[in-house]
Scaffold this active site. Structure first.
Site, PDB file in Angstrom:
ATOM      1  N   SER B 144       0.839  -1.193   0.000  1.00 21.67           N
ATOM      2  CA  SER B 144       0.000   0.000   0.000  1.00 21.67           C
ATOM      3  C   SER B 144       0.886   1.259   0.000  1.00 21.67           C
ATOM      4  CB  SER B 144      -0.934  -0.054   1.213  1.00 21.67           C
ATOM      5  OG  SER B 144      -1.895   0.941   1.163  1.00 21.67           O
ATOM      6  N   ASP B 310      -8.756  -6.198  -4.779  1.00 22.51           N
ATOM      7  CA  ASP B 310      -8.351  -4.910  -4.213  1.00 22.51           C
ATOM      8  C   ASP B 310      -8.908  -3.799  -5.097  1.00 22.51           C
ATOM      9  OD1 ASP B 310      -7.124  -2.655  -3.223  1.00 22.51           O
ATOM     10  OD2 ASP B 310      -5.095  -3.472  -3.271  1.00 22.51           O
ATOM     11  N   HIS B 343      -8.066  -4.930  -0.428  1.00 22.53           N
ATOM     12  CA  HIS B 343      -6.769  -4.294  -0.212  1.00 22.53           C
ATOM     13  C   HIS B 343      -6.020  -4.949   0.958  1.00 22.53           C
ATOM     14  CE1 HIS B 343      -3.791  -1.207  -0.531  1.00 22.53           C
ATOM     15  NE2 HIS B 343      -4.023  -0.736   0.665  1.00 22.53           N
TER      16      HIS B 343
END
Lengths: 199, 370
Positions: B144, B310, B343
């Site tokens: 991320s 995601d 995610h």
């Protein structure tokens, strides 16, 4: 798949078609062993493309660059003319969108090397005449479980290239690792073509 | 155990602001080898910190935030690599941040703490590397926002990293991403306990706002599928109560997550982290500059990983990074992991994902330079 020796002959043939230090894109690259072989023998480098998780993992273990993508969706992640050669080794016959991949290959690379099992090989013909779909070392599947949906003969492939305005630069026909020059469409079980797009 | 590195040289930030001095809290795992070439920097995302793996004591309820990935015998094997976790500048787990005392005023920085960017983090992490005597990282790894740092490392200090593992990341945020971040920020800023960011002096924290921000964030980290399979429309009491108390299991889950987070995280740090995300863009916001051009200096080998469900940083965004690397003829492997976890998948144990990272890390050790 082929026996190890056949595989090796296949690799050697492909290696003989490319220039030293070439930049190569190998579509349906499996565990990356062809790219590894081309790196060792030709100082070639490049990327493999695979969809299967376990093969992406195998490439990673083999130290081969691999991009996980579905070939059927095209090669939009690759810039036009960015490779010397694109290789489609024994995968054409399993592709749904045969024309699309041929065009895409010759968009991203100057030349394409395409190998496929020759459906016109005499044993295959004999099996059809005797009333069965061919099963052979190059076509090791039964009709109901084969991934091969677009099988063709040498003549079929050459006619196909003509419709796409694709020029055949080189053709090598093999059987069990040996080159076949006499009646190749009958006596050869594996075809290897080097082609380019005519503008 | 966490350690603290103190930096007494003034630090000029991207914004132009200057910090007279700062501290970074970090934690290391494994041994730096004699050649000092087995160091791996792990960059954290929005809510992470330096404690990436292991337990401090037997009483600890939870290990470090990436314990399933990092440790002895794990994909990032601390028996082979010297792993460094660091709390980023502006964080709230020990490194200098908005809740730290400003030496100029002897009060918490609060609203006066400067906005920091990913570039600033790279700079401070590089100073930490110098402090630890590490000239070149074997790899910089992150998921991320952490993946964005790994990417930026490869551009800012190409000669200082051999590999970048860019996981569940994006080359820059979309308008939708920024929109989510701004709703989160507005929740915090409009909390009556926010006091313009100087809530420390009032003895309160904007918990309600931070809780909402986290709840919203959490929704975007999960996939519709996983929320459906985990919670569905389950009711806690089995029947409608016709009021606004917690009824659905998903409400209970989100509120619990929000409450827990609001107790332990600093709201100013949350604001700052979301801003760093919004600003991140290797092309530095120049419309005409392409990612391909921005990544030109990078020479590292790359492993780029995305997860199918995601939608916060979708696989398409990772493919933009891959495309730019291909354009620059860099060594790159791209894997798209099938996962239902959205995610958050990058933090989840998944055999294939972990095998892949293990295989790539194994290759780093064997291959040395990219």
């Amino acid at each position: 798949m082929n026996a190890h020796a056949d595989h090796r002959a296949d690799f050697e043939t492909i290696a003989s078609l490319i220039a030293d230090g070439a930049k190569v894109l190998d579509l349906g690259c499996g565990d990356g062993s062809l790219l590894k072989y081309l790196k060792q023998t030709r100082k070639a480098w490049g990327y493999g493309v695979e969809i299967a998780d376990e093969k992406v993992l195998a490439c990673t273990k083999n130290g081969v660059n691999v991009i996980q993508t579905d070939l059927e969706t095209g090669l939009s992640g690759f810039e036009s003319g960015s490779f010397d050669y694109v290789i489609l080794s024994q995968t054409l016959q399993a592709m749904k969108h045969t024309e699309v991949i041929m065009r895409e290959m010759l968009r991203v690379a100057k030349q394409a090397i395409v190998t496929f099992p020759n459906f016109g090989y005499w044993r295959h013909r004999m099996q059809v005449i005797s009333g069965h779909m061919p099963v052979s070392p190059n076509l090791p599947y039964q009709w109901y479980n084969t991934p091969n949906i677009h099988l063709c003969t040498l003549q079929d492939f050459e006619a196909f290239c003509a419709t796409l305005n694709v020029r055949i630069l080189q053709r090598i026909v093999m059987h069990r690792g040996q080159q076949i020059s006499l009646m190749p469409n009958l006596l050869g079980s594996l075809a290897v073509y080097r082609v380019e797009q005519l503008s | 155990m966490p350690q603290t590195a103190r930096f007494e040289q003034p630090l000029r930030l991207r914004s132009g602001a200057v910090l007279a001095r700062y501290e970074l809290v970090y934690e290391t795992y494994g041994q730096l080898n004699a050649g000092k070439n087995n160091a791996v920097l792990v960059c954290h995302a929005l809510s992470g910190d330096h404690h990436v793996a292991g337990y401090y004591s037997e009483q600890d309820k939870r290990p470090g935030w990436w314990d399933n990935m990092i440790g002895p015998g794990k994909p990032i094997d601390t028996e082979r690599f010297f792993v460094i976790g660091v709390n980023n500048l502006g964080g709230c787990h020990g490194s200098t941040g908005p809740a730290s005392i400003d030496p100029a005023t002897n009060k918490p920085y609060g609203a006066s703490f400067p906005v920091v960017t990913v570039d600033d983090w790279i700079e401070t992490q590089a100073q930490l590397a110098d402090y630890l005597g590490i000239r070149q990282f074997a790899a910089v790894v992150g998921g991320s926002l952490g993946g964005m740092q790994a990417l930026q490392w490869s551009i800012t200090y190409p000669e200082r990293i051999r590999h970048a593992l860019v996981i569940a990341a994006a080359p820059k945020l979309t308008a939708q991403n920024i929109a989510f971040n701004d709703v989160a920020r507005q929740a915090i800023i409009t909390d009556p306990d926010f006091h313009g960011g100087n809530y420390y002096a009032h003895g309160v924290t904007p918990k309600r706002g931070l809780r909402l921000a986290r709840m919203l964030g959490h929704i975007t980290y999960l996939s519709d599928d996983v929320m459906g399979s985990k919670f569905g429309r389950l009711l806690r009491s089995g029947a409608f109560q016709f009021n606004y108390e917690v009824e659905f299991e998903i409400e209970s889950y989100l509120r619990y997550q929000g409450d827990k987070f609001a107790e332990s995280f600093d709201a100013n740090t949350y604001l700052l982290m979301t801003k760093a995300l919004d600003y991140f863009d290797p092309t530095h916001h120049q419309e005409e500059a392409s990612l391909t051009l921005a990544l030109k200096p990078a020479v590292a080998g790359f492993l780029v990983v995305a997860f199918t469900t995601d939608w916060r940083f979708a696989p398409e965004r990772s493919r933009e990074i891959v495309k730019a690397l291909l354009d620059n003829e860099r060594n790159v492997t791209y894997a798209e992991i099938t996962s239902s976890h959205g995610h958050d998948a990058f933090l989840m144990p998944d055999p294939h994902y972990h095998e892949l990272v293990r295989a790539y890390m194994g290759r780093i050790e064997q291959g040395g330079a990219a």
